[in-house]
Scaffold this motif. Structure first.
Motif, short mmCIF file in Angstrom:
data_model
loop_
_atom_site.label_atom_id
_atom_site.label_comp_id
_atom_site.label_asym_id
_atom_site.label_seq_id
_atom_site.Cartn_x
_atom_site.Cartn_y
_atom_site.Cartn_z
N ILE A 9 0.83 -1.21 0.00
CA ILE A 9 0.00 0.00 0.00
C ILE A 9 0.87 1.25 0.00
CG2 ILE A 9 -1.67 1.32 1.36
CD1 ILE A 9 -2.92 -1.32 2.19
N LEU A 10 1.95 1.23 0.78
CA LEU A 10 2.86 2.38 0.79
C LEU A 10 3.53 2.57 -0.57
CD1 LEU A 10 4.55 2.03 4.30
CD2 LEU A 10 2.73 3.61 3.59
N SER A 11 3.77 1.47 -1.27
CA SER A 11 4.30 1.57 -2.63
C SER A 11 3.27 2.22 -3.56
CB SER A 11 4.68 0.19 -3.15
OG SER A 11 5.17 0.25 -4.47
N GLY A 12 1.99 1.93 -3.31
CA GLY A 12 0.94 2.57 -4.08
C GLY A 12 0.83 4.06 -3.81
N LEU A 13 1.30 4.48 -2.61
CA LEU A 13 1.31 5.90 -2.28
C LEU A 13 2.19 6.68 -3.26
CD1 LEU A 13 0.68 8.33 -0.43
CD2 LEU A 13 2.56 7.57 1.05
N LYS A 14 3.29 6.08 -3.71
CA LYS A 14 4.16 6.73 -4.69
C LYS A 14 3.40 7.02 -5.98
CE LYS A 14 8.31 4.38 -2.95
NZ LYS A 14 9.43 3.46 -3.29
N VAL A 15 2.56 6.08 -6.39
CA VAL A 15 1.75 6.29 -7.60
C VAL A 15 0.75 7.41 -7.38
CG1 VAL A 15 0.13 5.20 -9.21
CG2 VAL A 15 2.00 3.86 -8.24
N THR A 16 0.13 7.42 -6.20
CA THR A 16 -0.84 8.47 -5.87
C THR A 16 -0.20 9.85 -5.91
OG1 THR A 16 -2.17 6.97 -4.49
CG2 THR A 16 -2.40 9.34 -4.09
N LEU A 17 0.97 9.98 -5.30
CA LEU A 17 1.67 11.27 -5.28
C LEU A 17 2.15 11.66 -6.68
CD1 LEU A 17 3.75 10.94 -1.98
CD2 LEU A 17 1.63 12.21 -2.35
N SER A 18 2.54 10.68 -7.48
CA SER A 18 2.95 10.97 -8.86
C SER A 18 1.78 11.49 -9.68
CB SER A 18 3.53 9.71 -9.52
OG SER A 18 4.70 9.29 -8.88
N VAL A 19 0.62 10.86 -9.50
CA VAL A 19 -0.59 11.31 -10.20
C VAL A 19 -0.95 12.73 -9.77
CG1 VAL A 19 -3.07 10.94 -10.45
CG2 VAL A 19 -1.51 9.00 -10.56
N ALA A 20 -0.90 12.99 -8.45
CA ALA A 20 -1.28 14.30 -7.94
C ALA A 20 -0.34 15.39 -8.41
CB ALA A 20 -1.32 14.26 -6.41
N SER A 21 0.97 15.16 -8.33
CA SER A 21 1.94 16.19 -8.73
C SER A 21 1.91 16.44 -10.23
CB SER A 21 3.35 15.78 -8.28
OG SER A 21 3.70 14.52 -8.82
N THR A 22 1.79 15.38 -11.02
CA THR A 22 1.71 15.56 -12.47
C THR A 22 0.42 16.28 -12.86
OG1 THR A 22 2.96 13.51 -12.78
CG2 THR A 22 1.80 14.38 -14.70
N SER A 23 -0.67 15.91 -12.20
CA SER A 23 -1.95 16.57 -12.47
C SER A 23 -1.90 18.04 -12.11
CB SER A 23 -3.08 15.88 -11.69
OG SER A 23 -3.21 14.53 -12.06
N LEU A 24 -1.21 18.38 -11.02
CA LEU A 24 -1.10 19.78 -10.62
C LEU A 24 -0.34 20.58 -11.67
CD1 LEU A 24 -1.56 21.98 -8.48
CD2 LEU A 24 0.62 21.30 -7.44
N ALA A 25 0.74 20.01 -12.20
CA ALA A 25 1.50 20.71 -13.24
C ALA A 25 0.65 20.95 -14.48
CB ALA A 25 2.75 19.89 -13.60
N ILE A 26 -0.11 19.93 -14.87
CA ILE A 26 -0.99 20.08 -16.04
C ILE A 26 -2.09 21.10 -15.75
CG2 ILE A 26 -2.66 18.87 -17.51
CD1 ILE A 26 -1.00 16.32 -17.05
N ALA A 27 -2.65 21.06 -14.56
CA ALA A 27 -3.71 22.00 -14.19
C ALA A 27 -3.20 23.43 -14.18
CB ALA A 27 -4.28 21.64 -12.82
N CYS A 28 -1.97 23.64 -13.73
CA CYS A 28 -1.40 24.99 -13.72
C CYS A 28 -1.25 25.53 -15.14
CB CYS A 28 -0.05 24.98 -13.01
SG CYS A 28 -0.15 24.84 -11.21
N VAL A 29 -0.87 24.66 -16.07
CA VAL A 29 -0.75 25.09 -17.46
C VAL A 29 -2.11 25.49 -18.02
CG1 VAL A 29 -0.16 24.34 -19.81
CG2 VAL A 29 1.31 23.70 -17.89
N PHE A 30 -3.11 24.62 -17.84
CA PHE A 30 -4.47 24.93 -18.30
C PHE A 30 -4.99 26.19 -17.60
CE2 PHE A 30 -4.81 20.44 -19.75
CZ PHE A 30 -5.31 20.67 -21.02
N GLY A 31 -4.76 26.27 -16.29
CA GLY A 31 -5.27 27.41 -15.54
C GLY A 31 -4.64 28.72 -15.96
#
Length: 229
Positions: A9-31
Motif C-alpha cells: 500500500i505504501l508503494s501505491g502511495l508513490k503512484v498516488t503522489l505521482s498522479v497528484a503532482s503531475t496533475s497539478l503541473a498540467i492543471a497549472c498550465v491549463f489554468g
C-alpha cells in the motif's frame, strides 16, 4: 495487523503522489492559459475560456474521467482503424493525470484570474513604459506577484486534487486505493485497509498544508514587514 500488505500500500502511495503532482503541473498550465485568455484575450479567447470553466466545473469528476478514458479510447481506435493502424490502448496514468489536470485547470483558471487582477495595473504599464515587451512584463512583473495572491487558492485546489486522485483506481491504475481494495478483498477486512489509506491521506494533507503555509509566509514576508511598520 495489516497481514503484510502495508509495504504494498505504501508503494501505491508513490503512484498516488505521482498522479497528484503531475496533475497539478498540467492543471497549472491549463489554468494559466485560461486566466490569461479571460483577462487579456480577444472575444473568441474569452468565450472559449468561459465555456471551458463553465462546462468542466458543472460536470462530476468521475463522469469526465470515464468519458476521457473510455470515450477517448473508442475515438482513438476509430481514427486508428481508418488509417490502418493497430489497436491503441490508453495508458491509465496518462488518462488519469490529463483528466484531473484538465478538470482542475478550470478551477485554477479562476484562481489565477483573480490573482492577475490583484496585481496593480500601474506596475504593468510602468514596465511597458520602460521598454519591456509584453512577454517580459508577464515574466518579470506579473507572474512573480501573481503567485503570492494565488497561493491560498492553489493550496485549496491541491488538497481537493489530492483526494480526487482516488478516482484513478476506477480506470485500473494501481494506486494506493486500488491496492487497498485488493488487500481488503483478500483479507475480508475492508475497514482496516480503507481506514489506513484515510490516515495516510490525512498525513499527506497535513504535510501539504505545512508546506504551502511556509511558501505563503515566504512570499508575504516583505508585505507583512511593511504593514507592521
Amino acid at each position: 495487523m495489516f497481514h503484510g500488505y502495508l509495504p504494498m500500500i505504501l508503494s501505491g502511495l508513490k503512484v498516488t503522489l505521482s498522479v497528484a503532482s503531475t496533475s497539478l503541473a498540467i492543471a497549472c498550465v491549463f489554468g494559466l492559459i485560461g486566466a490569461l485568455a479571460k483577462v487579456y484575450g480577444n472575444r473568441t479567447a474569452r468565450s472559449l475560456a468561459n465555456t471551458y470553466t463553465t462546462v468542466v466545473r458543472a460536470l462530476p469528476d468521475l463522469l469526465v474521467m470515464l468519458v476521457v478514458f473510455y470515450g477517448g479510447q473508442i475515438l482513438l481506435n476509430k481514427l486508428s482503424s481508418s488509417y490502418g493502424w493497430g489497436y491503441v490502448d490508453i495508458n491509465p496514468f496518462a488518462a488519469g493525470t490529463l483528466t484531473i489536470g484538465f478538470i482542475f485547470g478550470a478551477y485554477l483558471t479562476e484562481t489565477f484570474r483573480g490573482a492577475i487582477l490583484s496585481v496593480p495595473s500601474g506596475q504593468l504599464e510602468a514596465g511597458v513604459a520602460y521598454g519591456l515587451s509584453r512577454v517580459q512584463v508577464t515574466r518579470l512583473i506579473l507572474l512573480p506577484q501573481m503567485v503570492r495572491h494565488a497561493i491560498p487558492g492553489l493550496t485549496n485546489n491541491w488538497l481537493v486534487m489530492l483526494k480526487a486522485t482516488a478516482l484513478v483506481s476506477i480506470i485500473g491504475l494501481d494506486d494506493m486505493v486500488h491496492r487497498a481494495g485488493l488487500a481488503s478483498a483478500a483479507t475480508r477486512e475492508p475497514f482496516t485497509f480503507y481506514a489506513l489509506i484515510g490516515l495516510i491521506y490525512l498525513c499527506v494533507t497535513t504535510v501539504s498544508i505545512l508546506f504551502f503555509t511556509a511558501v505563503e509566509r515566504h512570499y508575504t514576508k516583505g508585505i507583512r514587514r511593511v504593514g507592521d511598520a
